[in-house]
Each structure stands twice: as C-alpha cells, then as structure tokens.
Design a protein around this motif. Structure first.
Motif, mmCIF file in Angstrom:
data_model
loop_
_atom_site.group_PDB
_atom_site.id
_atom_site.type_symbol
_atom_site.label_atom_id
_atom_site.label_comp_id
_atom_site.label_asym_id
_atom_site.label_seq_id
_atom_site.Cartn_x
_atom_site.Cartn_y
_atom_site.Cartn_z
ATOM 1 N N LYS A 132 0.837 -1.211 0.000
ATOM 2 C CA LYS A 132 0.000 0.000 0.000
ATOM 3 C C LYS A 132 0.859 1.242 0.000
ATOM 4 N N ARG A 135 2.243 1.913 -3.335
ATOM 5 C CA ARG A 135 1.238 2.467 -4.259
ATOM 6 C C ARG A 135 0.992 3.948 -3.959
ATOM 7 N N VAL A 136 0.941 4.276 -2.660
ATOM 8 C CA VAL A 136 0.743 5.685 -2.278
ATOM 9 C C VAL A 136 1.918 6.519 -2.799
ATOM 10 N N ARG A 175 1.624 6.861 -6.606
ATOM 11 C CA ARG A 175 0.509 7.756 -6.901
ATOM 12 C C ARG A 175 0.902 9.210 -6.631
ATOM 13 N N LYS A 186 3.019 10.606 -9.376
ATOM 14 C CA LYS A 186 2.241 10.966 -10.567
ATOM 15 C C LYS A 186 1.433 12.232 -10.314
ATOM 16 N N GLU A 187 0.802 12.274 -9.139
ATOM 17 C CA GLU A 187 -0.040 13.425 -8.797
ATOM 18 C C GLU A 187 0.778 14.710 -8.792
ATOM 19 N N GLY A 226 -9.928 11.222 4.807
ATOM 20 C CA GLY A 226 -9.215 10.132 5.478
ATOM 21 C C GLY A 226 -7.841 9.803 4.924
ATOM 22 N N SER A 227 -7.176 10.823 4.310
ATOM 23 C CA SER A 227 -5.793 10.562 3.879
ATOM 24 C C SER A 227 -4.886 10.651 5.104
ATOM 25 N N SER A 228 -3.934 9.747 5.168
ATOM 26 C CA SER A 228 -2.983 9.821 6.282
ATOM 27 C C SER A 228 -2.039 10.995 6.009
ATOM 28 N N ASN A 229 -1.376 11.456 7.038
ATOM 29 C CA ASN A 229 -0.452 12.583 6.882
ATOM 30 C C ASN A 229 0.615 12.281 5.828
ATOM 31 N N ALA A 284 0.300 10.338 3.217
ATOM 32 C CA ALA A 284 -0.296 10.418 1.879
ATOM 33 C C ALA A 284 -0.566 11.860 1.465
#
Lengths: 233, 297
Positions: free
Chosen positions: B2, B5-6, B9, B12-13, B210-213, B215
């Motif tokens: 996970k 993936r974060v 991501r 890319k973001e 609900g994004s973690s710090n 993320a």
C-alpha cells in the motif's frame, strides 16, 4: 445496535464559549437522524466531534467503536476512513476531475487502480453522474457538485454519513433530488446518516428522527414516526 | 504494498499538479531560476579566484643559499632536514654551475662578467616549495636556523602582503557564495510556502476524506522537488554555455597568461550538479515544512 454514543459531552472553546453542554445521545446503526436548531446552537460543533475535528472538553464520544476523544491527531484518518462527510460548500478538489475527486479517498489510501474503478463508477451511478466523470468541478452545477461530494463520501462504503447542511446552497428542487439520493443510500446500503440542516421542508417531508438543539443542549429528540411538524422559530 | 502504491501515486499526482497549478508553478520556477543563476555566477567567479590565488601561491618558492664551504654530505643532510619540515612539499637542488650557466644565457653582460672571473662567485642552492603559503615566513625562518645556510629568501614583505590579500579574497568569496545560497533557500522556501498556502483547502479536504499525513505530504513534497529541479534547468544551461563561451572568447585567461581560467570540463558539470542539488533539496524541504503547517500533527 448503537453506532454513535455521546455521554455527558461538553465542549468549551478556548475563548470561553460553551458550544455543547451535557450532551447525551445514542444513534443506532442504519438510522437516519436530523439535527436542527438555530444558528449557533452547537449542531456544527456536535458534527465536528463526530468526525474528530474537535475534541470534547469533557465526556465520552464513541463512533463506530472508536473512542474519538482519545484519538491522536496523527491517527484521525483511521476514523475518517470509516465515515463519509458532505459539506454545504462541497469542498471538491478544483484541479481534479469528477472521477479523480471520487477516487481520491481510495487512491490516497493506496488501493489498487483496478479495485478503485468499479467502486467509483458504482458510486457515480448511484448519484446519477456517470456521464460526467471527465468534467472538472467548475464545469458542474451546484447540485451536480454536491452529488460528486456524496459519491466521494460513499465510495469507501462507510458505515456513517455525516452531512453538514448539504442542501444549504441549493434551490428547493435540487435539494429534493439530493435528499432523494441520500435517502436511497440509507435504504439501499444501510448507511447510518446524521444530517444537520436548516431546511424545515426537508425535515417535515422526510419524517425521520429529529434532534433539536438550542444553546448547546438537546431540547428535544423525536423518534421516527412520532414526529410532529416542525416549524422554524 | 500500500505504501508503495501511495508513493507511486503521489509521484504521478505531483507531476500533474505542477502543470495544473501552472501560474504558481511558474512563479516558483522563475524564482528558483533567477536565484540559482546568481548562485552559479558566484560559484564560477569565486572558484576561479580560488584557483588563480592557489596557482600563484604555488609559484612561491624559498630559495636557500648554502655557505661556500659546505661539503657534499652537509648539503645532503640539509636537504633531508628541510624535507622533514612539515610545510615543505618539494626541495630541488641547483648547483652554482647551473646558476652560472643560466645567468650567462640570460644576458651578454653577465656572460662576459662571469667568464672573466676565474672562480664561480655564485652559491649552491635549494629551491623549496611549500604546501601552505601562509606559513612561508615561518618555514623560511626554520630553514635559516640550520647550519651551512647562508640565507633563505622568499621576497619578504611583498609576498607576505600578497598572501594575506589572497587569503582575504578567498574568504570573502566563500562568504558571498554561502550568503547567496542562503538567500536562494529563503526565497524558494517563501515562494513554495505561498504556493502551498493557496492550496491549504486542498490539504483540508485530503484530511476530511481520510488521507494519512504521509499520503498528504508526499505529493506536495514531490511537487517541491520537481519545481526545484525544473527551476535549475535554465541556470544549468546558462552555466554550461555561458562558461564555455566566456572561456573560448577569453582564450582561457584574463589580463595575462598568469591568470588562467579553470578548464570548463568537468568544472561546469560539477557546478550544474551543485545547482540541481540546491534546487531539489530546497524545494523538497520547503514544501515539506509548508505542508506540515497545515497538518495537525
């Protein structure tokens, strides 16, 4: 089975204002509850306690088994992932498409793209916006933006949906539509819904449990079915 | 898995975000570009100054003349003693005959005068190169104390002054470079801070869904990193081409052959590396600190 429980909750802000005083509430799983009351009565503060934007000064708040007042700032996301929040002013990411906005809670949580897509499409279908996935928020009407916000709130399949005046910025027809969407989420998915609103028409039409607040205290709590017509002051 | 993936991501973001927030990105990049060009010029100039002064210092030599009656063994011993002085780098022997030959070649007057004399009036000598010109006087004094040394000269006075001036120039240029780097860091930091300030509602939304710090921070941190790197592209081009052109126009030296410029390769590449590092590191930490402000950590 109770999903939300508040026991002897107080909230006093640093400036000395008592927003909530001795609140005791229980909300069952799958319930649909309205919280109404005049401006400044403490209903928004109550919502903030539920999604842990604020901590109670005294008392105990449990949401979906999580002891909210003991949750550390760093761990708040664990609670937020269990619930969806809908705001009056939508709060969409302006530079992201409808699809990206709805996918956001999943993608930022590291869910696989292949798992995200069907969930996002399902949520957008439920709110009736499947044909707008490539649009940006500023290309949508207010009602459409609110539907994107709802889709984002339910994409995680949360057990609880918190709605802070979701129809506050919308005209009556669109409000009715939005309420229809929220009601169907409650019925189809069994999601517990807590909604703060000013809109008497909605409250009167929906015939759900209604909690009335004034001056930081609960003045009435009318269960579903035992409801009488509410009139604004 | 996970977390990876974060990470991907976020990468890319961040890339998308640079283009989607074009005006803010352009402001940050422009600020980085201008300040890094200044840093680059400061580094190029100061390194050249350092290079020239060091070269000139390396030319400084103590000439040690031996007493006429010195024997070969004594001369050998003296050489060893001088070589053992910590600041001494190299000791080269030059006999009086070599001096005579050199002088005779230098001018015809000297030639006839020296030819007229039956005996060579010159002295055997050692040319002593030192490691650090600052201690030239001290080294010369140590050598003077030795037996069979008639004199140890290095052009006292002028050379002492020259060395202290060089020292001052080197210090000043280092201070200028450090000050410029700090100013650059401060400016880039502020621009990125403003860019992130305008997007604080975005951070708030991330927290609500609900994004973690981790993320939330990651895309912004990558964005800062990208902006820093993009901002260093033009300074790098300016550095490489500017220096190459300047070097070839000046034929590799300024004023006289004494003041040689540093050869462009691989000097410009090192400077480019410094620029991209400053851009990336400052971009990274600026955005990290700015996002932290809007997270309730």
């Amino acid at each position: 089975m109770k999903f939300i429980s508040l026991k002897n909750c107080y909230k006093v802000y640093p400036n000395g204002v008592t927003a909530l005083a001795d609140i005791n509430l229980e909300i069952q799983k799958g319930e649909f509850v309205f919280i109404i009351g005049p401006t400044g009565c403490g209903k928004s503060t109550l919502m903030k306690l539920l999604y842990r934007e604020e901590k109670p000064t005294k008392g105990n708040v449990i949401v979906g088994g999580i002891n909210v007042e003991k949750l550390r700032n760093r761990k708040v996301y664990k609670l937020r992932r269990k619930l969806g929040i809908i705001f009056q002013n939508f709060r969409l990411l302006p530079k992201q498409t409808v699809y990206e906005n709805v996918a956001f809670p999943l993608s930022s949580n590291g869910i696989k793209d292949t798992e995200i897509r069907p969930k996002v499409l399902k949520a957008l279908e439920l709110v009736g916006l499947k044909d707008k996935i490539k649009s940006f928020p500023d290309q949508l009407s207010g009602g459409e933006q609110q539907r994107v916000c709802i889709a984002r709130a339910i994409v995680n399949e949360p057990k609880l949906l918190l709605c802070d005046e979701p129809t506050g910025n919308l005209d009556p027809d669109v409000s009715k539509e939005i309420m229809g969407v929220i009601d169907s989420i409650n019925k189809k998915l069994g999601t517990t819904i807590v909604m703060v609103t000013h809109d008497d028409q909605i409250v009167n039409r929906m015939k759900k449990r209604v909690i009335t607040m004034d001056n930081g205290v609960v003045t009435s709590d009318v269960m579903k079915g035992k409801y009488k017509k509410h009139e604004s002051n | 898995m996970k977390a990876i993936r974060v990470f991907v991501r976020s990468f890319k973001e961040a890339f998308k975000s640079v283009f989607r927030n074009f005006s803010l990105s352009a402001a940050s990049v422009a600020c980085t570009t201008i300040t890094l060009i200044l840093v680059s010029i400061a580094i190029l100039v100061s390194y050249n100054i350092k290079n020239v002064t060091e070269k000139l210092e390396n030319e400084l030599t103590i000439v040690v003349y031996l007493e006429r009656e010195a024997t070969k063994d004594q001369a050998e011993n003296l050489k060893k003693t001088i070589e053992n002085i910590p600041n001494v780098e190299k000791v080269t022997y030059k006999s009086k005959d070599e001096w005579k030959f050199e002088m005779q070649n230098y001018s015809s007057t000297l030639n006839s005068t020296l030819s007229y004399l039956k005996e060579n009036p010159l002295l055997d000598s050692y040319a002593v190169k030192v490691k650090d010109a600052k201690y030239l006087r001290k080294t010369a004094d140590t050598i003077k104390e030795q037996e069979i040394v008639r004199s140890a000269e290095y052009g006292e006075g002028t050379v002492d002054k020259l060395v202290s001036v060089f020292d001052l120039i080197k210090r000043v240029t280092v201070v200028i470079v450090i000050a410029l780097v700090l100013v650059t860091a401060f400016l880039i930091n502020n621009t990125i801070k403003i860019a992130i300030f305008s997007r604080r509602s975005e951070i708030e939304i991330m927290r609500f869904v609900g994004s973690s710090n981790y993320a939330i921070k990651l895309p912004f941190v990558f964005e800062g990193l990208f902006l820093g790197i993009i901002g260093s592209i033009i300074p790098i081009i300016v550095t490489i081409y500017g220096y190459l052109i300047a070097y070839s126009k000046l034929n590799g030296h300024i004023f006289s052959r004494m003041i040689e410029l540093v050869k462009p390769f691989s000097f410009v590449l090192y400077v480019s590396l410094i620029l991209v590092t400053i851009g990336a590191v400052v971009g990274f930490f600026s955005s990290y600190r700015a996002v932290r402000k809007y997270l309730k950590v």
